[in-house]
Design an enzyme around this catalytic site. Structure first.
Site, PDB file in Angstrom:
ATOM      1  N   ASP A 120     -10.859  -6.820  -0.810  1.00  0.00           N
ATOM      2  CA  ASP A 120     -12.082  -6.048  -0.565  1.00  0.00           C
ATOM      3  C   ASP A 120     -13.286  -6.751  -1.192  1.00  0.00           C
ATOM      4  OD1 ASP A 120     -10.452  -3.832   0.506  1.00  0.00           O
ATOM      5  OD2 ASP A 120      -9.820  -3.617  -1.565  1.00  0.00           O
ATOM      6  N   HIS A 151      -8.001   1.149  -3.213  1.00  0.00           N
ATOM      7  CA  HIS A 151      -7.930   0.245  -2.068  1.00  0.00           C
ATOM      8  C   HIS A 151      -7.659   1.098  -0.827  1.00  0.00           C
ATOM      9  CE1 HIS A 151      -7.130  -3.124   0.504  1.00  0.00           C
ATOM     10  NE2 HIS A 151      -5.898  -2.715   0.728  1.00  0.00           N
ATOM     11  N   ASN A 162       0.807  -1.232   0.000  1.00  0.00           N
ATOM     12  CA  ASN A 162       0.000   0.000   0.000  1.00  0.00           C
ATOM     13  C   ASN A 162       0.833   1.272   0.000  1.00  0.00           C
ATOM     14  OD1 ASN A 162      -2.610  -1.076  -0.073  1.00  0.00           O
ATOM     15  ND2 ASN A 162      -2.382  -1.753   2.046  1.00  0.00           N
ATOM     16  N   ARG A 193     -14.163  -9.712   0.903  1.00  0.00           N
ATOM     17  CA  ARG A 193     -14.810  -9.242   2.139  1.00  0.00           C
ATOM     18  C   ARG A 193     -16.272  -8.897   1.875  1.00  0.00           C
ATOM     19  NH1 ARG A 193      -9.734  -5.214   3.562  1.00  0.00           N
ATOM     20  NH2 ARG A 193      -8.688  -6.552   5.092  1.00  0.00           N
TER      21      ARG A 193
END
Length: 333
Positions: free
Chosen positions: A159, A187, A131, A162
């Site tokens: 994501d 993200h 990241n 999830r």
């Protein structure tokens, strides 16, 4: 047996890689009959830890692994790669501004992009996990001009997974019957988990997520914020960031690149936005719904975007434009 492929994992002594390497090595990603050479890159102080990881991979006695090469040198790590999974990045430290984080990561991903350009195959598939993943991916792609931009993607599959899981738990069903979820954008906490095109198989019949869940307020409210904040919630509980689930998402992402998506199904990944059909600004790595065939992704077209969704697509795009402009301003340094 297929010809051996060369697969790089960076940040290879870290906790995501520890969950990831076994799955790659035993054939969950590139195929059960695909032999591979694993290249493991990390910073010099982590080399003793990396030696331990190599020993464990050897001790797994896995038939597909032809060689494991630990290194702190880019010219060794990036040579003749078929796939690069860039997990390692500078983590955000306490008191660190986002700008400082971006500056540190621009240097890392510029260097790794240049190494890809110089040493890797031009067909290499590059997945950026570290990241801020979208912007790190863009910097790597810009720093590797001889490799097609389409070969670069960033991880928003975590994501996506999830979001599928939240809907499945709400309906009391298994996550694999939730299809065509979309993660739009960055993200980060501005990402938009979108269920407007999602199908849920309930008792053998495909219905919309709205019909399956029967709670529009939850789908437009708590569901979105839960997915957006899930990474932070894991850190708060575990005191460490997501590793097992991140590794699983990396495997899903790379396996779909290698083997393709099922007919009529799409998944989410951060890809190059230029020429997209959804009015997202050019020259970003932005998460879209994509289908994949012959190792080539294609943004799914003609999905209706209502006003609720439009505002969320635009908000996450604005954050990415700002991130990109800040990061690019460091490139000349």
């Amino acid at each position: 047996m297929a010809e051996c492929i060369r697969v790089l994992v960076t940040g290879a002594a870290g906790q995501i890689a520890y969950s990831l390497l076994y799955s790659i090595a035993k054939g969950d990603v590139f195929g059960k009959d695909q032999p591979l050479i694993l290249l493991l890159l990390d910073i010099t102080p982590m080399l003793p830890v990396l030696e331990g990881v190599v020993m464990e991979l050897q001790d797994c006695a896995l038939p597909l692994v032809r060689e494991v090469i630990p290194t702190d040198k880019e010219d060794v790590a990036f040579k003749d790669l078929d796939a690069a999974i860039l997990v390692g990045s500078m983590p955000r430290r306490e008191g660190m501004e986002r700008k400082d984080l971006l500056k540190a990561n621009v240097a890392i991903f510029k260097s790794q992009g240049e190494a890809l350009d110089k040493y890797a195959k031009k067909t290499v598939k590059v997945l950026v996990v570290g990241n801020p993943a979208n912007t790190n991916c863009l910097i790597a792609a810009k720093s590797a001009p001889s490799i097609p931009k389409e070969n670069f993607s960033c991880l928003t599959r975590l994501d996506h997974n999830r979001a599928c899981s939240q809907v499945a738990m709400r309906c009391g069903i298994s996550a694999n019957v939730v299809k065509n979820m979309i993660i739009w954008g960055n993200h980060s906490s501005t990402q938009y988990p979108d269920v407007h095109h999602c199908k849920v198989n309930v008792q053998g019949k495909d219905v919309t997520a709205f019909d399956a869940v029967k709670d529009d307020a939850w789908l437009k409210g708590d569901f979105i914020s839960t997915v957006q904040q899930r990474g932070a919630a894991v850190i708060k509980a575990r005191k460490l960031s997501s590793a097992m689930s991140a590794a699983k998402a990396i495997c899903d992402h790379m396996r779909d690149i290698w083997t393709g998506t099922s007919e009529g199904e799409f998944i989410s990944m951060g890809v190059y936005s230029t020429g997209n059909p959804y009015g997202v600004p050019e020259d970003l790595i932005y998460s879209f719904p994509v289908s994949i065939k012959d190792k080539t992704w294609k943004i799914v077209e003609d999905l209706a975007i209502n006003d609720f969704s439009r505002a969320k697509l635009d908000a996450t795009a604005a954050e990415l434009v700002e991130e990109r402009d800040t990061a690019v301003s460091f490139l000349g340094v």
